[in-house]
Design a protein around this motif. Sequence first.
Motif, mmCIF file in Angstrom:
data_model
loop_
_atom_site.group_PDB
_atom_site.id
_atom_site.type_symbol
_atom_site.label_atom_id
_atom_site.label_comp_id
_atom_site.label_asym_id
_atom_site.label_seq_id
_atom_site.Cartn_x
_atom_site.Cartn_y
_atom_site.Cartn_z
ATOM 1 N N ARG A 45 60.977 27.334 18.009
ATOM 2 C CA ARG A 45 62.073 27.194 18.965
ATOM 3 C C ARG A 45 62.910 28.480 19.019
ATOM 4 O O ARG A 45 63.235 28.969 20.090
ATOM 5 N N ARG A 49 63.535 31.270 22.058
ATOM 6 C CA ARG A 49 64.854 31.750 22.501
ATOM 7 C C ARG A 49 64.888 33.271 22.500
ATOM 8 O O ARG A 49 65.373 33.904 23.434
ATOM 9 N N ARG A 54 63.456 30.068 26.275
ATOM 10 C CA ARG A 54 64.396 28.941 26.181
ATOM 11 C C ARG A 54 65.803 29.481 26.360
ATOM 12 O O ARG A 54 66.104 30.592 25.972
ATOM 13 N N ARG A 55 66.668 28.638 26.920
ATOM 14 C CA ARG A 55 68.067 29.032 27.136
ATOM 15 C C ARG A 55 69.039 28.063 26.456
ATOM 16 O O ARG A 55 70.209 28.037 26.780
ATOM 17 N N ASP A 56 68.552 27.264 25.499
ATOM 18 C CA ASP A 56 69.388 26.246 24.873
ATOM 19 C C ASP A 56 70.105 26.730 23.614
ATOM 20 O O ASP A 56 70.626 25.932 22.851
#
Length: 104
Positions: A45, A49, A54-56
Amino acid sequence: MGAAVGRYPPEFRERMVGLVRAGRSPGSLAREFAPSEQTIRNWVRQADRDEGWRRDGPPAEARKELLRLKRDNERLRVERDILRRAAAWFARENGAGRSGRRRA
């Protein structure tokens, strides 16, 4: 629960991420190697990023910078408080009262 293990080297983490991306499951890697399945998932994860997939959450570099700035901020607060106390102590020692005049 497994025993606490020290930090894994970046090369090892990258290898685990690469193996997951190549089709291996985090569960099978966890059984074969020491980190837990969730740890491997977290590494994948975070790698996503860092690579912009991913942008979380923030990339690792931004997190490191934020932690560094928080540590610096805390250090500066402590230094400020020390200087404030020292200035008050010197003011009392030099006899400056509330009026700001020195005693003779």
